[in-house]
Design a protein around this motif. Structure first.
Motif, mmCIF file in Angstrom:
data_model
loop_
_atom_site.group_PDB
_atom_site.id
_atom_site.type_symbol
_atom_site.label_atom_id
_atom_site.label_comp_id
_atom_site.label_asym_id
_atom_site.label_seq_id
_atom_site.Cartn_x
_atom_site.Cartn_y
_atom_site.Cartn_z
ATOM 1 N N VAL A 111 -1.255 11.204 -13.093
ATOM 2 C CA VAL A 111 -1.958 10.219 -12.260
ATOM 3 C C VAL A 111 -1.346 10.187 -10.870
ATOM 4 O O VAL A 111 -2.048 10.055 -9.870
ATOM 5 C CB VAL A 111 -1.918 8.826 -12.926
ATOM 6 C CG1 VAL A 111 -2.334 7.739 -11.976
ATOM 7 C CG2 VAL A 111 -2.809 8.810 -14.146
ATOM 8 N N LEU A 112 -0.056 10.327 -10.790
ATOM 9 C CA LEU A 112 0.637 10.319 -9.503
ATOM 10 C C LEU A 112 0.228 11.502 -8.629
ATOM 11 O O LEU A 112 0.209 11.399 -7.407
ATOM 12 C CB LEU A 112 2.152 10.330 -9.732
ATOM 13 C CG LEU A 112 3.060 10.085 -8.542
ATOM 14 C CD1 LEU A 112 2.802 8.704 -7.971
ATOM 15 C CD2 LEU A 112 4.506 10.213 -8.954
ATOM 16 N N GLU B 52 -6.942 5.871 -6.719
ATOM 17 C CA GLU B 52 -7.928 4.973 -6.114
ATOM 18 C C GLU B 52 -8.792 4.294 -7.176
ATOM 19 O O GLU B 52 -9.099 3.106 -7.059
ATOM 20 C CB GLU B 52 -8.807 5.750 -5.146
ATOM 21 C CG GLU B 52 -8.087 6.194 -3.901
ATOM 22 C CD GLU B 52 -8.982 6.996 -2.979
ATOM 23 O OE1 GLU B 52 -10.217 6.883 -3.096
ATOM 24 O OE2 GLU B 52 -8.440 7.734 -2.140
ATOM 25 N N ILE B 53 -9.182 5.042 -8.201
ATOM 26 C CA ILE B 53 -10.014 4.469 -9.266
ATOM 27 C C ILE B 53 -9.248 3.386 -10.021
ATOM 28 O O ILE B 53 -9.775 2.301 -10.283
ATOM 29 C CB ILE B 53 -10.492 5.581 -10.218
ATOM 30 C CG1 ILE B 53 -11.500 6.477 -9.502
ATOM 31 C CG2 ILE B 53 -11.111 4.993 -11.480
ATOM 32 C CD1 ILE B 53 -11.869 7.727 -10.267
ATOM 33 N N VAL B 54 -8.000 3.670 -10.376
ATOM 34 C CA VAL B 54 -7.194 2.682 -11.115
ATOM 35 C C VAL B 54 -6.948 1.449 -10.252
ATOM 36 O O VAL B 54 -7.026 0.314 -10.735
ATOM 37 C CB VAL B 54 -5.874 3.309 -11.596
ATOM 38 C CG1 VAL B 54 -4.945 2.259 -12.169
ATOM 39 C CG2 VAL B 54 -6.146 4.385 -12.621
ATOM 40 N N ASN C 224 0.819 -1.208 0.000
ATOM 41 C CA ASN C 224 0.000 0.000 0.000
ATOM 42 C C ASN C 224 0.856 1.262 0.000
ATOM 43 O O ASN C 224 0.427 2.297 -0.501
ATOM 44 C CB ASN C 224 -0.939 0.011 1.212
ATOM 45 C CG ASN C 224 -2.061 -0.978 1.051
ATOM 46 O OD1 ASN C 224 -2.442 -1.317 -0.071
ATOM 47 N ND2 ASN C 224 -2.591 -1.448 2.156
ATOM 48 N N PHE C 225 2.047 1.187 0.544
ATOM 49 C CA PHE C 225 2.960 2.323 0.538
ATOM 50 C C PHE C 225 3.430 2.648 -0.874
ATOM 51 O O PHE C 225 3.580 3.814 -1.246
ATOM 52 C CB PHE C 225 4.159 2.021 1.447
ATOM 53 C CG PHE C 225 5.149 3.134 1.535
ATOM 54 C CD1 PHE C 225 4.853 4.296 2.238
ATOM 55 C CD2 PHE C 225 6.373 3.027 0.903
ATOM 56 C CE1 PHE C 225 5.770 5.326 2.306
ATOM 57 C CE2 PHE C 225 7.302 4.048 0.974
ATOM 58 C CZ PHE C 225 6.992 5.203 1.675
ATOM 59 N N PHE C 226 3.664 1.619 -1.688
ATOM 60 C CA PHE C 226 4.148 1.807 -3.052
ATOM 61 C C PHE C 226 3.032 1.843 -4.092
ATOM 62 O O PHE C 226 3.313 1.918 -5.292
ATOM 63 C CB PHE C 226 5.141 0.702 -3.420
ATOM 64 C CG PHE C 226 6.437 0.795 -2.681
ATOM 65 C CD1 PHE C 226 7.304 1.842 -2.917
ATOM 66 C CD2 PHE C 226 6.793 -0.157 -1.749
ATOM 67 C CE1 PHE C 226 8.507 1.941 -2.244
ATOM 68 C CE2 PHE C 226 7.990 -0.075 -1.066
ATOM 69 C CZ PHE C 226 8.846 0.982 -1.305
ATOM 70 N N ALA C 227 1.784 1.787 -3.695
ATOM 71 C CA ALA C 227 0.659 1.736 -4.633
ATOM 72 C C ALA C 227 0.616 2.922 -5.595
ATOM 73 O O ALA C 227 0.369 2.727 -6.792
ATOM 74 C CB ALA C 227 -0.649 1.599 -3.872
ATOM 75 N N LEU D 126 3.337 2.342 -8.267
ATOM 76 C CA LEU D 126 3.000 1.224 -9.146
ATOM 77 C C LEU D 126 1.847 1.573 -10.080
ATOM 78 O O LEU D 126 1.832 1.158 -11.239
ATOM 79 C CB LEU D 126 2.667 -0.011 -8.307
ATOM 80 C CG LEU D 126 3.821 -0.583 -7.482
ATOM 81 C CD1 LEU D 126 3.331 -1.718 -6.601
ATOM 82 C CD2 LEU D 126 4.945 -1.039 -8.382
ATOM 83 N N THR D 127 0.896 2.355 -9.586
ATOM 84 C CA THR D 127 -0.214 2.794 -10.431
ATOM 85 C C THR D 127 0.286 3.713 -11.535
ATOM 86 O O THR D 127 -0.158 3.611 -12.681
ATOM 87 C CB THR D 127 -1.270 3.506 -9.578
ATOM 88 O OG1 THR D 127 -1.685 2.632 -8.541
ATOM 89 C CG2 THR D 127 -2.460 3.904 -10.412
ATOM 90 N N SER D 128 1.198 4.600 -11.204
ATOM 91 C CA SER D 128 1.765 5.494 -12.199
ATOM 92 C C SER D 128 2.525 4.712 -13.274
ATOM 93 O O SER D 128 2.411 5.011 -14.461
ATOM 94 C CB SER D 128 2.686 6.492 -11.520
ATOM 95 O OG SER D 128 3.289 7.320 -12.459
ATOM 96 N N VAL D 129 3.258 3.707 -12.866
ATOM 97 C CA VAL D 129 3.984 2.862 -13.828
ATOM 98 C C VAL D 129 3.004 2.080 -14.705
ATOM 99 O O VAL D 129 3.223 1.924 -15.912
ATOM 100 C CB VAL D 129 4.962 1.922 -13.086
ATOM 101 C CG1 VAL D 129 5.542 0.883 -14.023
ATOM 102 C CG2 VAL D 129 6.058 2.717 -12.422
ATOM 103 N N LEU D 130 1.919 1.615 -14.118
ATOM 104 C CA LEU D 130 0.897 0.897 -14.902
ATOM 105 C C LEU D 130 0.275 1.807 -15.946
ATOM 106 O O LEU D 130 0.118 1.406 -17.104
ATOM 107 C CB LEU D 130 -0.180 0.342 -13.967
ATOM 108 C CG LEU D 130 -1.375 -0.328 -14.648
ATOM 109 C CD1 LEU D 130 -0.929 -1.627 -15.308
ATOM 110 C CD2 LEU D 130 -2.484 -0.573 -13.664
ATOM 111 N N VAL D 131 -0.069 3.022 -15.562
ATOM 112 C CA VAL D 131 -0.647 3.971 -16.518
ATOM 113 C C VAL D 131 0.348 4.307 -17.611
ATOM 114 O O VAL D 131 -0.007 4.355 -18.797
ATOM 115 C CB VAL D 131 -1.137 5.241 -15.787
ATOM 116 C CG1 VAL D 131 -1.495 6.340 -16.768
ATOM 117 C CG2 VAL D 131 -2.322 4.916 -14.906
#
Length: 77
Positions: free
Chosen positions: A55-56, A63-65, A12-15, A18-23
């Motif tokens: 996104v970051l 939260e949506i992603v 959860n700390f790195f979420a 990781l979301t930014s990398v996914l996008v």
């Protein structure tokens, strides 16, 4: 001794990262595959980096992603 539930706290700390990398990855793949901007990889990567950073900066989008991504994986499987 670390348990599995302890590692979820670290995840959860790195979420946001990781979301930014996914996008970034998804946008870059779509722009490269569709050649929407002429197929120039430099332009594709710049736009992907900018969208990943945007996104970051917005916690609601993160939260949506994070909510939608597992559902897409489940649907594709």
């Amino acid at each position: 001794m670390a348990t599995f539930l302890d590692t979820l706290g670290i995840l959860n700390f790195f979420a946001p990262i990781l979301t930014s990398v996914l996008v970034f990855t998804v946008v870059f793949a779509l722009l490269t595959k569709t050649r929407l901007l002429g197929g120039n990889k430099v332009v594709d990567s710049l736009i992907s980096i900018v969208l990943g950073l945007l996104v970051l900066l917005v916690p609601d989008v993160i939260e949506i992603v994070n909510f939608i991504a597992p559902w897409f994986v489940l649907v594709f499987i």
